[in-house]
Design an enzyme around this catalytic site. Structure first.
Site, PDB file in Angstrom:
ATOM      1  N   LYS A 187      -7.818   3.335  -3.222  1.00  0.00           N
ATOM      2  CA  LYS A 187      -6.252   4.582  -3.286  1.00  0.00           C
ATOM      3  C   LYS A 187      -5.612   4.396  -4.253  1.00  0.00           C
ATOM      4  O   LYS A 187      -4.952   3.961  -4.345  1.00  0.00           O
ATOM      5  CB  LYS A 187      -6.549   4.032  -1.374  1.00  0.00           C
ATOM      6  CG  LYS A 187      -5.173   3.364  -1.019  1.00  0.00           C
ATOM      7  CD  LYS A 187      -3.848   3.835  -1.304  1.00  0.00           C
ATOM      8  CE  LYS A 187      -3.228   2.570  -1.499  1.00  0.00           C
ATOM      9  NZ  LYS A 187      -2.228   2.253  -2.264  1.00  0.00           N
TER      10      LYS A 187
ATOM     11  N   ASP B 169      -2.513  -0.901   5.090  1.00  0.00           N
ATOM     12  CA  ASP B 169      -4.130  -0.037   4.502  1.00  0.00           C
ATOM     13  C   ASP B 169      -5.140  -0.751   4.541  1.00  0.00           C
ATOM     14  O   ASP B 169      -5.883   0.625   4.488  1.00  0.00           O
ATOM     15  CB  ASP B 169      -3.615  -0.652   2.585  1.00  0.00           C
ATOM     16  CG  ASP B 169      -2.206   0.333   2.615  1.00  0.00           C
ATOM     17  OD1 ASP B 169      -1.804   1.511   3.382  1.00  0.00           O
ATOM     18  OD2 ASP B 169      -1.806  -0.191   1.799  1.00  0.00           O
TER      19      ASP B 169
HETATM   20  O1  C5P Z   1       0.496  -4.487   5.917  1.00  0.00           O
HETATM   21  P1  C5P Z   1       0.611  -5.175   4.349  1.00  0.00           P
HETATM   22  O2  C5P Z   1       0.654  -6.854   4.686  1.00  0.00           O
HETATM   23  O3  C5P Z   1       0.377  -4.527   3.835  1.00  0.00           O
HETATM   24  O4  C5P Z   1       2.618  -4.792   4.191  1.00  0.00           O
HETATM   25  C1  C5P Z   1       2.666  -6.156   3.156  1.00  0.00           C
HETATM   26  C2  C5P Z   1       4.789  -5.818   3.224  1.00  0.00           C
HETATM   27  O5  C5P Z   1       4.822  -4.281   3.255  1.00  0.00           O
HETATM   28  C3  C5P Z   1       4.912  -6.667   4.596  1.00  0.00           C
HETATM   29  O6  C5P Z   1       5.009  -7.227   4.783  1.00  0.00           O
HETATM   30  C4  C5P Z   1       6.649  -4.916   4.854  1.00  0.00           C
HETATM   31  O7  C5P Z   1       7.191  -6.002   4.187  1.00  0.00           O
HETATM   32  C5  C5P Z   1       5.817  -3.354   3.756  1.00  0.00           C
HETATM   33  N1  C5P Z   1       5.389  -3.234   4.900  1.00  0.00           N
HETATM   34  C6  C5P Z   1       6.532  -2.005   5.260  1.00  0.00           C
HETATM   35  N2  C5P Z   1       6.191  -1.151   6.268  1.00  0.00           N
HETATM   36  C7  C5P Z   1       5.122  -0.952   5.894  1.00  0.00           C
HETATM   37  C8  C5P Z   1       3.619  -0.945   5.301  1.00  0.00           C
HETATM   38  C9  C5P Z   1       4.580  -2.216   4.435  1.00  0.00           C
HETATM   39  O8  C5P Z   1       7.247  -2.460   5.672  1.00  0.00           O
HETATM   40  N3  C5P Z   1       4.411   0.516   6.842  1.00  0.00           N
END
Ligand code: C5P
Length: 325
Positions: A11, A141
């Protein structure tokens, strides 16, 4: 069937605005996400054991529990222990085409493919929203990667509203092979630098979320207005990634310089997600291919990798089986 092959689309973010901080420590976001046909191929094969095993040739892809695809399989086994006991584990083979730590949701799309594939192999018959509920436990995601297409994503990125499909748009993706950006680092740095301006009041947050749905980008997409979409490309994380990685900022600027000299089919350029991939949006495949050659020539002698991809209306797809002869 004991084996399935799935196509896991990457994406890009056409829009990424950080609105505030959430009680769970994540950021409240407004994003427009778009699937593209740069994809990984994931094969799942029942292995008759009680284990999951990952196979991948790519040197940056871990083969252990740190791989999100592995964690997706474990999540399915713990959510459906009886079915896991009946059918057993699978071998997961990842044919990686999407660059790693690039802002293209490569890891999330692989995890999404494992959820969809195990649902098929284990004959669970889960709905897309049930799969998405599981997916959000793995990463923000992952729910989008399951359904794909064009979508507005709010909350952590897991609350999705489908938007009209955008056909006939192309992107040139460019990434320095040696650069990788950690998503957690990008958000944490943004919090340190811009946290003071976050929306904190619950009522204001609600108003802000409602405004997103009628926002300019959503409107431009509804009208399939390529020129407007190009003008409205936006990504808050450029504010932290560009100062730390000036070559990424320069890449975007170079796309604009090359685009200004092209025949009007260049619509705009932006970093995707937490980067460091930069994409240039074009209204035709020919212009994308031309721009791809131009950016390669402009950055000759560097380790820049370049791809041309088309917008896709889908996320995870079952790969057609090869005809037997
Ligand atoms: O959700 P995911 O594991 O992909 O996110 C990776 C990191 O990105 C999280 O640990 C967080 O630090 C940050 N993040 C965030 N807010 C979001 C998505 C991701 O702070 N909405």
């Amino acid at each position: 069937m004991q084996s399935y092959s799935l196509i896991a689309a990457a994406k890009i973010n056409l829009y990424l605005e950080i609105i505030g901080e959430r009680p769970d420590g994540y950021h409240e976001l407004a994003m427009v996400l778009q699937s593209i046909d740069l994809a990984d191929y994931i094969n799942l094969r029942a292995n008759g054991t009680e284990q999951f095993r990952i196979y991948c040739q790519h040197p940056q892809v871990p083969l252990d529990k740190t791989n999100l695809a592995y964690r997706a399989a474990e999540l399915m086994a713990s959510a459906f222990p009886d079915v896991f006991a009946k059918y057993g584990g699978v071998d997961i083979t990842i044919h990686k085409n999407t660059p790693v730590a690039a802002g293209l949701a490569g890891g999330s799309s692989n995890a999404a493919a494992v959820l969809v594939g195990l649902d098929l192999i284990w004959k669970l018959g889960l709905t897309q929203s049930e799969l998405q509920e599981l997916g959000k436990q793995l990463g923000s995601d992952v729910p989008f990667c399951i359904t794909g297409g064009t979508a507005l994503a709010t909350g952590r990125g897991e609350q999705l509203s489908p938007l009209p499909d955008l056909d006939n748009f192309y992107v040139v993706l460019a990434k320095y092979r040696s650069l990788a950006v950690s998503t957690a680092w990008a958000y944490q740095t943004f919090r340190q630098q811009f946290g003071a301006s976050y929306v904190r009041d619950a009522q204001k947050l609600l108003e802000r979320q409602q405004r997103v749905h009628s926002g300019l980008m959503v409107n431009a997409i509804a009208h399939r207005d390529g020129a407007k979409i190009g003008q409205l490309l936006y990504n808050d994380l450029e504010k932290v990634v560009f100062p730390a990685y000036p070559q990424v900022a320069d890449l975007r600027a170079t796309f604009y310089q090359l685009g200004a000299k092209s025949n009007g089919n260049f619509l705009g350029a932006m970093m995707s997600g937490s980067g460091p991939t930069v994409f240039a949006l074009t209204a035709s495949e020919a212009s994308a291919r031309y721009l791809a050659e131009e950016i390669k020539a402009a950055k000759a002698g560097t380790d820049l990798e370049v791809w041309v991809a088309r917008f896709l209306p889908t996320g995870i797809q079952i790969a057609p089986t090869l005809p037997k002869n």
